[in-house]
Design an enzyme around this catalytic site. Structure first.
Site, PDB file in Angstrom:
ATOM      1  N   SER A  61      30.955 -37.403 -35.764  1.00 21.34           N
ATOM      2  CA  SER A  61      30.738 -35.672 -35.810  1.00 21.34           C
ATOM      3  C   SER A  61      32.239 -35.160 -36.058  1.00 21.34           C
ATOM      4  O   SER A  61      32.458 -35.299 -37.119  1.00 21.34           O
ATOM      5  CB  SER A  61      30.028 -35.277 -34.639  1.00 21.34           C
ATOM      6  OG  SER A  61      28.734 -35.705 -34.427  1.00 21.34           O
ATOM      7  N   HIS A  66      40.739 -23.322 -34.348  1.00 23.82           N
ATOM      8  CA  HIS A  66      41.270 -22.194 -35.125  1.00 23.82           C
ATOM      9  C   HIS A  66      42.303 -21.420 -34.196  1.00 23.82           C
ATOM     10  O   HIS A  66      41.944 -21.425 -32.972  1.00 23.82           O
ATOM     11  CB  HIS A  66      39.776 -21.287 -35.330  1.00 23.82           C
ATOM     12  CG  HIS A  66      38.785 -21.835 -36.067  1.00 23.82           C
ATOM     13  ND1 HIS A  66      38.695 -21.918 -37.339  1.00 23.82           N
ATOM     14  CD2 HIS A  66      37.420 -22.579 -35.384  1.00 23.82           C
ATOM     15  CE1 HIS A  66      37.477 -22.509 -37.712  1.00 23.82           C
ATOM     16  NE2 HIS A  66      36.895 -22.896 -36.588  1.00 23.82           N
ATOM     17  N   CYS A  81      29.171 -37.814 -31.137  1.00 24.52           N
ATOM     18  CA  CYS A  81      27.895 -38.495 -30.834  1.00 24.52           C
ATOM     19  C   CYS A  81      28.282 -40.175 -30.368  1.00 24.52           C
ATOM     20  O   CYS A  81      29.224 -40.683 -30.741  1.00 24.52           O
ATOM     21  CB  CYS A  81      27.162 -38.381 -32.304  1.00 24.52           C
ATOM     22  SG  CYS A  81      26.763 -37.143 -32.877  1.00 24.52           S
TER      23      CYS A  81
END
Lengths: 123, 123
Positions: A61, A66, A81
């Site tokens: 995944s 940020h 996952c």
């Protein structure tokens, strides 16, 4: 296939590290590894006057970060996952690497279809 | 700076669209636009035997998609910062584009520091 998603907010981080694109890339690589995930690709972007975004594409995944150096803040997602990955370890590493004074971690299981539990695939 | 994060699960999607890398890229581009966000970069990966991951780096944060065509399922995140973006519109567009029979959308506000509300920056 079980999808575990960690939403992590880091507060009081080291401003210089939050604005260092190379450091962000190195940290994402280390976070992928400690989570037991395979890093397939990564993109980063440096904003003006400051701030970095980094997106790591994993076989399992993704990890996103940020940063807002002026607020000593970073918003991070670790979504993995499979039963072999440990996204919380990636969160702990990132909090430590960026020198966070405090953090807020929310973890949840994605609502995947039940019959997906045994699915596997290759990069 | 207000960070809105949408966690979207799509069920019963069109299997062929979920496995079409070009379609995923086009959909991410359209989703960025309708959300009022600026798309700065994008990476995608095609898994074997099937499945696509796409990560869109936005001036306002990111959109991610992970698809499992064999389960007609996609796990999507739309995270946007600022008061001018509409992540829910991106979610609606993606659900429609992939022909989802049903979906599950959870939205929340990221726990950003309070003094960040007036911050702006440029790509």
């Amino acid at each position: 296939m079980v999808g575990k998603h960690c939403i992590l907010e880091l507060y009081g981080c080291d401003q210089y590290k939050l604005n260092d694109e190379a450091f962000v890339r190195t940290s994402l690589t280390a976070a992928s590894k400690i989570a037991g995930a395979k890093l397939l690709n990564m993109i980063t972007h440096r904003f003006q006057p400051q701030g970095i975004t980094g997106l790591a594409l994993l076989a399992e995944s993704h990890i996103s970060i940020h940063t807002w150096p002026e607020s000593r803040y970073a918003a991070i997602d670790v979504f993995t996952c499979g039963n072999q990955t440990m996204p919380e370890k990636a969160c702990n590493l990132l909090a430590r690497e960026f020198g966070a004074k405090s953090n807020l971690l929310k973890s949840f299981i994605r609502d995947t279809p039940h019959h997906m539990e045994d699915l596997t695939r290759n990069p």
